[in-house]
Design an enzyme around this catalytic site. Structure first.
Site, PDB file in Angstrom:
ATOM      1  N   ASP A   1       0.958  -1.592  -0.128  1.00 14.83           N
ATOM      2  CA  ASP A   1      -0.010  -0.071  -0.144  1.00 14.83           C
ATOM      3  C   ASP A   1       0.653   0.846   0.055  1.00 14.83           C
ATOM      4  O   ASP A   1       0.199   2.321   0.547  1.00 14.83           O
ATOM      5  CB  ASP A   1      -0.383  -0.156   0.986  1.00 14.83           C
ATOM      6  CG  ASP A   1      -2.025  -1.041   1.432  1.00 14.83           C
ATOM      7  OD1 ASP A   1      -2.760  -1.795   0.338  1.00 14.83           O
ATOM      8  OD2 ASP A   1      -1.749  -1.868   2.688  1.00 14.83           O
TER       9      ASP A   1
ATOM     10  N   LYS B   1       2.394   1.878  -4.759  1.00 13.94           N
ATOM     11  CA  LYS B   1       2.549   1.935  -6.034  1.00 13.94           C
ATOM     12  C   LYS B   1       2.005   1.140  -7.322  1.00 13.94           C
ATOM     13  O   LYS B   1       2.873   2.256  -8.637  1.00 13.94           O
ATOM     14  CB  LYS B   1       3.477  -0.279  -6.621  1.00 13.94           C
ATOM     15  CG  LYS B   1       4.306  -0.576  -5.064  1.00 13.94           C
ATOM     16  CD  LYS B   1       4.406  -1.587  -4.797  1.00 13.94           C
ATOM     17  CE  LYS B   1       3.372  -2.230  -4.822  1.00 13.94           C
ATOM     18  NZ  LYS B   1       2.844  -2.352  -2.679  1.00 13.94           N
ATOM     19  N   GLY B   2       0.744   1.861  -7.453  1.00 16.36           N
ATOM     20  CA  GLY B   2       0.328   1.543  -8.589  1.00 16.36           C
ATOM     21  C   GLY B   2      -0.044   2.671  -9.885  1.00 16.36           C
ATOM     22  O   GLY B   2       0.379   3.217 -10.793  1.00 16.36           O
ATOM     23  N   LYS B   3      -0.009   3.531  -8.376  1.00 19.38           N
ATOM     24  CA  LYS B   3       0.556   5.364  -9.491  1.00 19.38           C
ATOM     25  C   LYS B   3       2.066   5.932 -10.006  1.00 19.38           C
ATOM     26  O   LYS B   3       1.860   5.825 -11.230  1.00 19.38           O
ATOM     27  CB  LYS B   3      -0.167   6.884  -8.082  1.00 19.38           C
ATOM     28  CG  LYS B   3       0.620   7.361  -9.461  1.00 19.38           C
ATOM     29  CD  LYS B   3       0.515   9.025  -8.556  1.00 19.38           C
ATOM     30  CE  LYS B   3       1.402  10.132  -9.123  1.00 19.38           C
ATOM     31  NZ  LYS B   3       1.280  11.481  -7.822  1.00 19.38           N
TER      32      LYS B   3
ATOM     33  N   ALA C   1      -3.470  -8.211  -4.107  1.00 19.13           N
ATOM     34  CA  ALA C   1      -2.813  -6.329  -4.008  1.00 19.13           C
ATOM     35  C   ALA C   1      -4.172  -5.366  -4.578  1.00 19.13           C
ATOM     36  O   ALA C   1      -5.338  -6.433  -4.341  1.00 19.13           O
ATOM     37  CB  ALA C   1      -1.687  -6.482  -5.656  1.00 19.13           C
ATOM     38  N   GLY C   2      -3.553  -4.304  -4.253  1.00 20.31           N
ATOM     39  CA  GLY C   2      -5.020  -3.727  -4.519  1.00 20.31           C
ATOM     40  C   GLY C   2      -4.443  -2.089  -5.499  1.00 20.31           C
ATOM     41  O   GLY C   2      -3.515  -1.631  -4.525  1.00 20.31           O
ATOM     42  N   HIS C   3      -3.489  -2.424  -6.556  1.00 19.67           N
ATOM     43  CA  HIS C   3      -3.564  -0.569  -7.052  1.00 19.67           C
ATOM     44  C   HIS C   3      -4.173  -0.154  -7.678  1.00 19.67           C
ATOM     45  O   HIS C   3      -5.248   0.161  -8.493  1.00 19.67           O
ATOM     46  CB  HIS C   3      -2.364  -0.899  -8.128  1.00 19.67           C
ATOM     47  CG  HIS C   3      -1.192  -2.219  -7.041  1.00 19.67           C
ATOM     48  ND1 HIS C   3      -0.272  -2.704  -8.457  1.00 19.67           N
ATOM     49  CD2 HIS C   3      -0.587  -2.192  -5.869  1.00 19.67           C
ATOM     50  CE1 HIS C   3       0.412  -3.819  -7.349  1.00 19.67           C
ATOM     51  NE2 HIS C   3      -0.101  -3.065  -6.736  1.00 19.67           N
TER      52      HIS C   3
ATOM     53  N   GLN D   1       1.978  -6.099  -2.856  1.00 18.08           N
ATOM     54  CA  GLN D   1       2.423  -6.283  -1.125  1.00 18.08           C
ATOM     55  C   GLN D   1       3.832  -5.535  -1.121  1.00 18.08           C
ATOM     56  O   GLN D   1       4.227  -4.759  -1.345  1.00 18.08           O
ATOM     57  CB  GLN D   1       3.229  -7.723  -0.960  1.00 18.08           C
ATOM     58  CG  GLN D   1       1.233  -8.652  -0.867  1.00 18.08           C
ATOM     59  CD  GLN D   1       1.010  -9.006  -2.449  1.00 18.08           C
ATOM     60  OE1 GLN D   1       1.489 -10.025  -2.822  1.00 18.08           O
ATOM     61  NE2 GLN D   1      -0.518  -8.709  -2.478  1.00 18.08           N
TER      62      GLN D   1
ATOM     63  N   ALA E   1      -7.292  -1.805  -0.126  1.00 14.73           N
ATOM     64  CA  ALA E   1      -8.292  -1.286  -1.946  1.00 14.73           C
ATOM     65  C   ALA E   1      -8.816  -2.114  -1.856  1.00 14.73           C
ATOM     66  O   ALA E   1      -9.399  -2.611  -2.601  1.00 14.73           O
ATOM     67  CB  ALA E   1      -7.205  -0.901  -2.635  1.00 14.73           C
TER      68      ALA E   1
ATOM     69  N   SER F   1       5.984  11.526  -4.696  1.00  9.54           N
ATOM     70  CA  SER F   1       4.694  12.093  -4.980  1.00  9.54           C
ATOM     71  C   SER F   1       3.817  13.046  -3.937  1.00  9.54           C
ATOM     72  O   SER F   1       3.560  12.596  -2.817  1.00  9.54           O
ATOM     73  CB  SER F   1       3.380  10.645  -5.158  1.00  9.54           C
ATOM     74  OG  SER F   1       2.045  10.730  -5.404  1.00  9.54           O
TER      75      SER F   1
HETATM   76  P1  IMP Z   1      -2.514 -12.856   2.035  1.00  7.46           P
HETATM   77  O1  IMP Z   1      -1.754 -12.024   0.956  1.00  7.46           O
HETATM   78  O2  IMP Z   1      -4.009 -12.857   1.247  1.00  7.46           O
HETATM   79  O3  IMP Z   1      -2.545 -14.192   2.167  1.00  7.46           O
HETATM   80  O4  IMP Z   1      -2.908 -12.148   3.534  1.00  7.46           O
HETATM   81  C1  IMP Z   1      -1.230 -11.917   4.379  1.00  7.46           C
HETATM   82  C2  IMP Z   1      -0.802 -10.779   4.763  1.00  7.46           C
HETATM   83  O5  IMP Z   1      -0.600  -9.870   3.687  1.00  7.46           O
HETATM   84  C3  IMP Z   1      -1.875 -10.104   5.459  1.00  7.46           C
HETATM   85  O6  IMP Z   1      -1.541  -9.342   6.530  1.00  7.46           O
HETATM   86  C4  IMP Z   1      -2.695  -8.823   4.426  1.00  7.46           C
HETATM   87  O7  IMP Z   1      -3.468  -8.187   4.878  1.00  7.46           O
HETATM   88  C5  IMP Z   1      -1.425  -8.260   3.815  1.00  7.46           C
HETATM   89  N1  IMP Z   1      -1.612  -8.227   2.041  1.00  7.46           N
HETATM   90  C6  IMP Z   1      -1.605  -8.793   1.615  1.00  7.46           C
HETATM   91  N2  IMP Z   1      -1.587  -7.962   0.503  1.00  7.46           N
HETATM   92  C7  IMP Z   1      -1.474  -6.978   0.100  1.00  7.46           C
HETATM   93  C8  IMP Z   1      -1.686  -5.778  -0.213  1.00  7.46           C
HETATM   94  O8  IMP Z   1      -1.915  -6.037  -1.433  1.00  7.46           O
HETATM   95  N3  IMP Z   1      -1.296  -4.513   0.292  1.00  7.46           N
HETATM   96  C9  IMP Z   1      -0.998  -4.590   1.459  1.00  7.46           C
HETATM   97  N4  IMP Z   1      -1.263  -6.050   2.185  1.00  7.46           N
HETATM   98  C10 IMP Z   1      -1.599  -6.700   2.081  1.00  7.46           C
END
Ligand code: IMP
Length: 484
Positions: free
Chosen positions: A59, A62-64, A85-87, A272, A347, A461
Site C-alpha cells: 500500500d 505503487k499503482g500510481k 494486491a490493490g493498486h 505487497q 483497496a 508523489s
Molecule cells: P494474504 O496475502 O491474503 O495471504 O495476506 C497475508 C498478509 O498480507 C495480510 O496481513 C494481508 O493484509 C497482507 N497483504 C496482502 N496483500 C496486501 C496488499 O496488497 N497490501 C497490503 N497488505 C497486503
C-alpha cells in the site's frame, strides 16, 4: 574433446547466426553471440529493465508510480502475489483499482503480463478484465497470462477461511483470497498450472482429486465450520472460465525475453511489500510469495543478469493492514488523523490501515534486501499539517540500541523505537511538481530519509493524480536511458 553447441555457434558465420536467431524467435544469447557481444547485449537489456516494489508492508502507492513510469516501458509484468494486491490509479476523472492485472495495461502501447510467479484466480481475472474493458481499456490486445502461473481454486479459499479461524492457529489477517493455500499447493507440487487449466480432462481429474482431499482435510480440521465443495459444479464453472482465459495464455518468460532481445523495455511490478515477503518479511505475518526484487527473477523467467534498476516505493510514513508486528505504530489520536488524511483503508478489503512513523532501520533493511538504487516517496502531503514529524532512527531492544531487524516476532515486539524529531512544514505540498518548490522543512525531511536509508530519491508523489509528481533530474536522466 567435442565442442559444446555453444562454442560451435560462436564460430559460425554471422549469416548462419542470424538465421539461427530468426528461427529461434528469441535470441539464445549463450549460443549465438561471442562473449563481448553477449556482455554488451546483457548490459543493453539491463539498461531497459526496472523492478518497482514496495519497501514496507504494501500500500505504498505503487499503482500510481507504476502507471507514471509505464509510459517508458514496452511491457509491465507482475511476478508475485495474486488478486490480494490493490493498486489504485487515478487518471483524470477515472479511478482504476487493479488487483491482479498489472497497471501497465492502462497505457496504450504497453503490454501487461501476469508472470509465472503469480497465483491466478480465473474468475477474478475475468471480472477484472471485463471491468477494465467496460472502462475503455483495450485489455484484449495488451494482456498476457503465463502458462506456468498457478491457479487458485475455491478450495484454497475454503482452507484459508478454516485456518484463519481455527483454534490454536495464528490469525494472519489475510485478504481471504486463497493466496496462501494456492502457494502451499504449488510448493507441495500438487497445484494446478494455467497450462493444465486449459486441458478439460486434466482439469476434471485434478478438481475431483483435490476436492476429495481438501473436503476431507477441512472436515477433519474444521468440522462444521466448512461446507464440502461440489467438484462437478466447480469443474463446470472453471472449464467455462478456462475457455475465456485461453486467448490470453502464453509462455510469458519467452515473451519478455523476446521483448528485451528486440530492444524493448520491461518493468517488473511488485505487489505487497518487502516486509510481507515470505523470506524477508515479518514472518509468519507475511504473504506467501517473494515480494522482494529476487522474486522478479523467479516470477517472470527473466534472468538476474538482465535486471538493472530497482526502484523502491515508500510512503513518507508507514502503514500496515492485517495482524503482525509494526514497531512504529502510532497508538495516539495522530494515527487516526493520518488515516483520515491519507484515506488509509485497504483497496481490496476496505479494512482500516494501521498508521505509524517512518522507520529508517526498516527502510535500510528493505533497501538492502532489494538492492534498491532509487526510492520514490509517496503521500508526502499527508504530513503537511504536522508541527513536527518523528522519524524512527534506531531500535532499543532490552536496553541495547541497534538498527538490526530482529528475525522473530517476539524480537520485533520488544522493539522500543528511538525517535528523532524533524520540524514540520505546515503548508500544503499537494500537487507541487518541482523539488525546489517544496517547503525547506519538507526537503530536509526527504533528504534525511535519503541520507539515512541508502537509496537516492528519484521521485516524490504529492497527490493521487499522474501529474502530481516531482521527478528529480538525475532520475529523469536514468529513465531516459530506458526509453532510448
Ligand atoms: P494474504 O496475502 O491474503 O495471504 O495476506 C497475508 C498478509 O498480507 C495480510 O496481513 C494481508 O493484509 C497482507 N497483504 C496482502 N496483500 C496486501 C496488499 O496488497 N497490501 C497490503 N497488505 C497486503
Amino acid at each position: 574433446m567435442a565442442l559444446s553447441g555453444g562454442l560451435r555457434l560462436r564460430f559460425a558465420a554471422p549469416d548462419v547466426r542470424a538465421a539461427y536467431k530468426k528461427a529461434a524467435g528469441v535470441r539464445h544469447l549463450t549460443q549465438t553471440t561471442d562473449s563481448n557481444d553477449r556482455l554488451q547485449e546483457r548490459d543493453d537489456m539491463r539498461a531497459k529493465t526496472a523492478v518497482v516494489l514496495g519497501a514496507q508492508w504494501g500500500d505504498e502507492g505503487k499503482g500510481k508510480i507504476v502507471d507514471v513510469l509505464s509510459e517508458r516501458f514496452t511491457a509491465v509484468t507482475r511476478y508475485a502475489g495474486g488478486h490480494n494486491a490493490g493498486h489504485t490509479v487515478i487518471i483524470g476523472e477515472q479511478k482504476f483499482v487493479l488487483q491482479l492485472i498489472p497497471c501497465g495495461v492502462l497505457r496504450p502501447g504497453c503490454r501487461g503480463v501476469i508472470g509465472n510467479g503469480v497465483v491466478l484466480d480465473p474468475i477474478a481475472f475475468l471480472k477484472e478484465a471485463a471491468k477494465l474493458r467496460e472502462l475503455g481499456v483495450a485489455v484484449d490486445e495488451r494482456l498476457f497470462v503465463s502458462n506456468r502461473a498457478q491457479v487458485i481454486l475455491p478450495y484454497h479459499r475454503m482452507m484459508e477461511l478454516g485456518a484463519e479461524s481455527a483454534p490454536g492457529r495464528k490469525t494472519i489477517g489475510t485478504t481471504r483470497r486463497g493466496i496462501g493455500p494456492a502457494y502451499e499447493d504449488k510448493m507441495a507440487r500438487c497445484g494446478l498450472r494455467v497450462v493444465d487449466l486449459l486441458r478439460p480432462e486434466l482439469l476434471k481429474a485434478h478438481i475431483e482429486a483435490a476436492c476429495a482431499e481438501k473436503n476431507a482435510i477441512a472436515w477433519a480440521l474444521y468440522g462444521n465450520e466448512t461446507t464440502a465443495l461440489d467438484s462437478e459444479q466447480m469443474y463446470e464453472e472453471y472449464a467455462a472460465a478456462a475457455e475465456q482465459v485461453r486467448p490470453y495464455v502464453t509462455d510469458t518468460g519467452r515473451l519478455l525475453n523476446k521483448i528485451l532481445a528486440e530492444g524493448g523495455s520491461v518493468m517488473f511490478e511488485g505487489a505487497q511489500g518487502t516486509m510481507l515477503d515470505i523470506d524477508h518479511g515479518t514472518y509468519p505475518f507475511v504473504t506467501s510469495s517473494s515480494a522482494t526484487a529476487g522474486g522478479a527473477v523467479t516470477g517472470s523467467g527473466v534472468g538476474p543478469t538482465k535486471i538493472g534498476t530497482v526502484i523502491s516505493v515508500t510512503k513518507a510514513y508507514a502503514t500496515r493492514v492485517g495482524e503482525g508486528p509494526f514497531p512504529t505504530e502510532i497508538r495516539e489520536a495522530v494515527g487516526d488523523d493520518l488515516r483520515a488524511r491519507g484515506m488509509e483503508y485497504g483497496a481490496v478489503t476496505g479494512r482500516p490501515r494501521r498508521c505509524g512513523w517512518l522507520d529508517i532501520p526498516l527502510l535500510r533493511y528493505s533497501n538492502q534486501v532489494n538492492g534498491a538504487d532509487w526510492q520514490v516517496i509517496t503521500k508526502l502531503d499527508v504530513l503537511d499539517e504536522l508541527e513536527e514529524v518523528p522519524i524512527c532512527v534506531g531500535y532499543e531492544i532490552r536496553g541495547k540500541v541497534t538498527d538490526e531487524i530482529p528475525a522473530d516476532v517476539l524480537g520485533l515486539e520488544e522493539i522500543k523505537p528511538v525517535y528523532t524529531t524533524l520540524k514540520g512544514w505546515r503548508s500544503s505540498t499537494e500537487g507541487i511538481k518541482e523539488f525546489d518548490k517544496l517547503p525547506a522543512e519538507a526537503r530536509e525531511y526527504l533528504r534525511f530519509q535519503e541520507r539515512e536509508s541508502g537509496a537516492r530519491i528519484g521521485m516524490v508523489s504529492t497527490g493521487p493524480d499522474r501529474d502530481q509528481t516531482i521527478l528529480l533530474p538525475e532520475f529523469a536522466a536514468a529513465l531516459d536511458q530506458i526509453h532510448a
